[in-house]
Scaffold this motif. Structure first.
Motif, PDB file in Angstrom:
ATOM      1  N   ASP A 235      11.425 -25.398 -13.443  1.00  0.00           N
ATOM      2  CA  ASP A 235      10.850 -25.593 -14.758  1.00  0.00           C
ATOM      3  C   ASP A 235      10.241 -26.992 -14.810  1.00  0.00           C
ATOM      4  O   ASP A 235      10.948 -28.001 -14.751  1.00  0.00           O
ATOM      5  CB  ASP A 235      11.932 -25.432 -15.828  1.00  0.00           C
ATOM      6  CG  ASP A 235      11.371 -25.441 -17.241  1.00  0.00           C
ATOM      7  OD1 ASP A 235      10.306 -26.055 -17.450  1.00  0.00           O
ATOM      8  OD2 ASP A 235      11.991 -24.838 -18.132  1.00  0.00           O
ATOM      9  N   ARG A 236       8.929 -27.073 -14.916  1.00  0.00           N
ATOM     10  CA  ARG A 236       8.270 -28.377 -14.891  1.00  0.00           C
ATOM     11  C   ARG A 236       8.663 -29.244 -16.076  1.00  0.00           C
ATOM     12  O   ARG A 236       8.824 -30.459 -15.955  1.00  0.00           O
ATOM     13  CB  ARG A 236       6.747 -28.187 -14.897  1.00  0.00           C
ATOM     14  CG  ARG A 236       6.186 -27.601 -13.613  1.00  0.00           C
ATOM     15  CD  ARG A 236       4.673 -27.564 -13.701  1.00  0.00           C
ATOM     16  NE  ARG A 236       4.086 -27.016 -12.481  1.00  0.00           N
ATOM     17  CZ  ARG A 236       2.777 -26.900 -12.299  1.00  0.00           C
ATOM     18  NH1 ARG A 236       1.946 -27.266 -13.264  1.00  0.00           N
ATOM     19  NH2 ARG A 236       2.303 -26.400 -11.170  1.00  0.00           N
ATOM     20  N   ALA A 237       8.804 -28.607 -17.226  1.00  0.00           N
ATOM     21  CA  ALA A 237       9.101 -29.381 -18.430  1.00  0.00           C
ATOM     22  C   ALA A 237      10.477 -30.042 -18.363  1.00  0.00           C
ATOM     23  O   ALA A 237      10.655 -31.172 -18.817  1.00  0.00           O
ATOM     24  CB  ALA A 237       9.006 -28.486 -19.659  1.00  0.00           C
ATOM     25  N   LYS A 238      11.451 -29.347 -17.802  1.00  0.00           N
ATOM     26  CA  LYS A 238      12.821 -29.870 -17.770  1.00  0.00           C
ATOM     27  C   LYS A 238      13.254 -30.323 -16.387  1.00  0.00           C
ATOM     28  O   LYS A 238      14.337 -30.893 -16.244  1.00  0.00           O
ATOM     29  CB  LYS A 238      13.792 -28.795 -18.273  1.00  0.00           C
ATOM     30  CG  LYS A 238      13.541 -28.358 -19.695  1.00  0.00           C
ATOM     31  CD  LYS A 238      14.624 -27.429 -20.215  1.00  0.00           C
ATOM     32  CE  LYS A 238      14.640 -26.108 -19.476  1.00  0.00           C
ATOM     33  NZ  LYS A 238      15.644 -25.177 -20.034  1.00  0.00           N
ATOM     34  N   ALA A 239      12.457 -30.050 -15.356  1.00  0.00           N
ATOM     35  CA  ALA A 239      12.806 -30.397 -13.975  1.00  0.00           C
ATOM     36  C   ALA A 239      14.154 -29.795 -13.588  1.00  0.00           C
ATOM     37  O   ALA A 239      15.013 -30.461 -13.015  1.00  0.00           O
ATOM     38  CB  ALA A 239      12.817 -31.912 -13.782  1.00  0.00           C
ATOM     39  N   THR A 240      14.349 -28.533 -13.924  1.00  0.00           N
ATOM     40  CA  THR A 240      15.594 -27.835 -13.627  1.00  0.00           C
ATOM     41  C   THR A 240      15.308 -26.520 -12.930  1.00  0.00           C
ATOM     42  O   THR A 240      14.199 -25.982 -13.001  1.00  0.00           O
ATOM     43  CB  THR A 240      16.393 -27.560 -14.916  1.00  0.00           C
ATOM     44  OG1 THR A 240      15.585 -26.783 -15.816  1.00  0.00           O
ATOM     45  CG2 THR A 240      16.815 -28.857 -15.586  1.00  0.00           C
ATOM     46  N   VAL A 241      16.343 -26.014 -12.276  1.00  0.00           N
ATOM     47  CA  VAL A 241      16.288 -24.722 -11.598  1.00  0.00           C
ATOM     48  C   VAL A 241      17.327 -23.816 -12.253  1.00  0.00           C
ATOM     49  O   VAL A 241      18.455 -24.243 -12.530  1.00  0.00           O
ATOM     50  CB  VAL A 241      16.568 -24.868 -10.097  1.00  0.00           C
ATOM     51  CG1 VAL A 241      16.582 -23.506  -9.410  1.00  0.00           C
ATOM     52  CG2 VAL A 241      15.525 -25.771  -9.449  1.00  0.00           C
TER      53      VAL A 241
ATOM     54  N   ASP B  50      21.185 -24.239 -16.194  1.00  0.00           N
ATOM     55  CA  ASP B  50      20.091 -25.085 -15.716  1.00  0.00           C
ATOM     56  C   ASP B  50      20.678 -26.216 -14.877  1.00  0.00           C
ATOM     57  O   ASP B  50      21.508 -26.999 -15.359  1.00  0.00           O
ATOM     58  CB  ASP B  50      19.307 -25.665 -16.894  1.00  0.00           C
ATOM     59  CG  ASP B  50      18.519 -24.603 -17.633  1.00  0.00           C
ATOM     60  OD1 ASP B  50      18.056 -23.660 -16.962  1.00  0.00           O
ATOM     61  OD2 ASP B  50      18.370 -24.697 -18.869  1.00  0.00           O
ATOM     62  N   VAL B  51      20.236 -26.306 -13.620  1.00  0.00           N
ATOM     63  CA  VAL B  51      20.696 -27.341 -12.704  1.00  0.00           C
ATOM     64  C   VAL B  51      19.517 -28.249 -12.382  1.00  0.00           C
ATOM     65  O   VAL B  51      18.421 -27.767 -12.067  1.00  0.00           O
ATOM     66  CB  VAL B  51      21.267 -26.720 -11.413  1.00  0.00           C
ATOM     67  CG1 VAL B  51      21.659 -27.801 -10.421  1.00  0.00           C
ATOM     68  CG2 VAL B  51      22.470 -25.842 -11.737  1.00  0.00           C
ATOM     69  N   ALA B  52      19.739 -29.545 -12.476  1.00  0.00           N
ATOM     70  CA  ALA B  52      18.672 -30.493 -12.161  1.00  0.00           C
ATOM     71  C   ALA B  52      18.219 -30.302 -10.716  1.00  0.00           C
ATOM     72  O   ALA B  52      19.037 -30.088  -9.811  1.00  0.00           O
ATOM     73  CB  ALA B  52      19.155 -31.921 -12.386  1.00  0.00           C
ATOM     74  N   GLU B  53      16.924 -30.384 -10.509  1.00  0.00           N
ATOM     75  CA  GLU B  53      16.405 -30.157  -9.161  1.00  0.00           C
ATOM     76  C   GLU B  53      16.919 -31.200  -8.174  1.00  0.00           C
ATOM     77  O   GLU B  53      17.018 -30.936  -6.977  1.00  0.00           O
ATOM     78  CB  GLU B  53      14.886 -30.153  -9.179  1.00  0.00           C
ATOM     79  CG  GLU B  53      14.248 -31.425  -9.685  1.00  0.00           C
ATOM     80  CD  GLU B  53      12.739 -31.353  -9.618  1.00  0.00           C
ATOM     81  OE1 GLU B  53      12.235 -30.715  -8.674  1.00  0.00           O
ATOM     82  OE2 GLU B  53      12.062 -31.911 -10.494  1.00  0.00           O
ATOM     83  N   SER B  54      17.293 -32.376  -8.672  1.00  0.00           N
ATOM     84  CA  SER B  54      17.851 -33.388  -7.779  1.00  0.00           C
ATOM     85  C   SER B  54      19.239 -33.021  -7.276  1.00  0.00           C
ATOM     86  O   SER B  54      19.707 -33.565  -6.279  1.00  0.00           O
ATOM     87  CB  SER B  54      17.904 -34.740  -8.494  1.00  0.00           C
ATOM     88  OG  SER B  54      18.690 -34.651  -9.673  1.00  0.00           O
ATOM     89  N   SER B  55      19.914 -32.116  -7.971  1.00  0.00           N
ATOM     90  CA  SER B  55      21.271 -31.690  -7.568  1.00  0.00           C
ATOM     91  C   SER B  55      21.270 -30.318  -6.923  1.00  0.00           C
ATOM     92  O   SER B  55      22.342 -29.745  -6.706  1.00  0.00           O
ATOM     93  CB  SER B  55      22.194 -31.676  -8.797  1.00  0.00           C
ATOM     94  OG  SER B  55      22.243 -32.926  -9.430  1.00  0.00           O
TER      95      SER B  55
END
Length: 423
Positions: free
Chosen positions: A311-317, A272-277
């Motif tokens: 993933d909306r709950a975790k804000a990850t891709v 899981d990678v943060a969408e900001s990264s």
């Protein structure tokens, strides 16, 4: 006795007369400088020298810490580091997942009669791994096979009738041409011939139906055999011999899948990678995979896919990283850490090196050194430093696991007894 009584008694005592008082002769106290001096006794200096030597040794020993209290120090352990830490763009965590995984069951319903695998068994595609009770299906298949034989026999009989009707038809044609028979007799021969041909076609269709029934029975019998869908390894066993297998039902005390297996050649890490990264990740990017189960090694990896949803709950891709080379020690569902690299590392950068905290290394240039703690004594050791790896620096001359002094480093510790401070 009271003080007043003492005073009265002293006053009543008789006083001494002048003749009773004597004056001491002070002339005897004069020093005769002309008198000969007595010989001095021979002085012994070696006891004093020995005492001074012992005192000096004791002082040096006390200063050196040989007999003094150990110096309390804080230590750090030489760690194993990888040069790729210097080119790491992003770190993420995830799990090892097999992209090809199946819960193997049968379309047929029945009692499990035989199971030929256990957890960890390696199987090939099409290999029979279990079998259901199949006496009823076998009987149906035998019945279908017998039906094929009956249909084929009827076909042979129909063909024989057709051959006889064809010969009669030809004779009738010859006799009709010579006017030896009537037209009605010839028509009967023609009708018989046509019926024989139709009977053959009907029997041929009956044979086709019987053979189709046999194939259906074969399929039903084959469905009682549970086969491996692909090459892989059995992960879990869900049923035992004697269990009722009902893959399309949730009936009580029944099982759906018999085993779960996975293709180990398709193992990947899902991180899981943060969408900001997300801008730091790209397909075919080089990566390194570290498994908690195998902490001493790092595996080369490549970003294979980036799932195009967040993933909306975790804000990850979800990012999938495949192993560059398969390893039999890697198992599904292992915890993993992924380091996404800025570039592909060289072979030398993939080799581990010994590293310590920067503050524990003293000096500059080739004269850098550390204090290694062994058996309660700090010893100075010269080291060569390499690349900086975050808060660490690569060193030569030390081994992973060595303990070195981190503080204090402002006094001479070489050869001193030390005590590790409790944190």
């Amino acid at each position: 006795m009271e003080p007043a009584a003492i005073i009265v008694r002293l006053r009543s005592m008789p006083r001494p007369s002048a003749s009773q008082l004597t004056v001491p002769d002070l002339s005897k106290l004069q020093i005769d400088r002309n008198a000969p001096r007595p010989a001095r006794a021979r002085r012994r200096w070696w006891p004093w020298l020995a005492a001074l030597a012992l005192a000096a040794v004791a002082g040096v020993a006390a200063v050196g810490g040989w007999f003094g209290a150990p110096v309390e120090v804080q230590t750090v352990t030489v760690a194993t580091a990888y040069p790729t830490q210097a080119i790491t763009a992003l770190n993420a965590t995830g799990y090892v997942v097999a992209q090809r995984k199946a819960a193997v069951a049968s379309k047929a319903t029945g009692r499990l009669e035989w199971l030929g695998v256990t957890e960890g068994s390696r199987v090939k595609a099409g290999e029979v791994i279990a079998r259901l009770e199949s006496r009823d299906v076998t009987a149906t298949r035998d019945q279908a096979a017998a039906g094929v034989k009956v249909a084929e026999a009827n076909l042979e009989q129909a063909r024989a009738e057709l051959a006889d009707a064809e010969r009669a038809f030809r004779r009738s044609q010859e006799l009709l041409a010579k006017k030896f028979i009537s037209d009605s007799a010839h028509d009967a021969a023609v009708a018989r011939y046509e019926k024989a041909k139709a009977a053959v076609r009907g029997q041929e269709a009956a044979v086709a139906v019987a053979r189709a029934n046999l194939r259906a029975a074969d399929v039903g019998l084959d469905q009682t055999l549970i086969r491996a869908p692909f090459d892989g390894v059995v992960l879990t066993k869900s049923a035992n011999v004697g269990d009722n297998i009902t893959p399309f039902s949730n009936a009580l005390d029944t099982k759906g899948a018999v085993v779960t297996m996975a293709d180990m050649a398709t193992l990947e890490v899902e991180a899981d990678v943060a969408e900001s990264s997300l801008a730091k990740i790209r397909v075919d990017q080089a990566a390194e995979i570290q498994l908690d189960a195998i902490p001493g090694e790092r595996f080369a990896g490549v970003v294979s896919r980036i799932v195009p949803t967040v993933d909306r709950a975790k804000a990850t891709v979800l990012v999938k990283v495949r192993f560059a080379a398969p390893d039999p020690r890697v198992l599904p569902d292992m915890s993993a850490k992924v380091a996404f690299l800025e570039r592909a590392p060289t072979p030398a950068e993939r080799q581990p090196v010994a590293a310590v905290q920067k503050g524990a290394v003293l000096g500059e240039g080739a004269s850098r050194h550390v204090f290694v703690v062994k058996d309660g004594v700090a010893t100075k050791r010269t080291v060569e430093t390499g690349a900086e790896l975050g808060d660490l620096v690569a060193v030569r001359g030390l081994s992973p696991g060595d303990r070195i002094v981190a503080s204090p480093l402002d006094r001479g510790l070489d050869g001193r007894k030390v005590k590790v401070a409790q944190k």
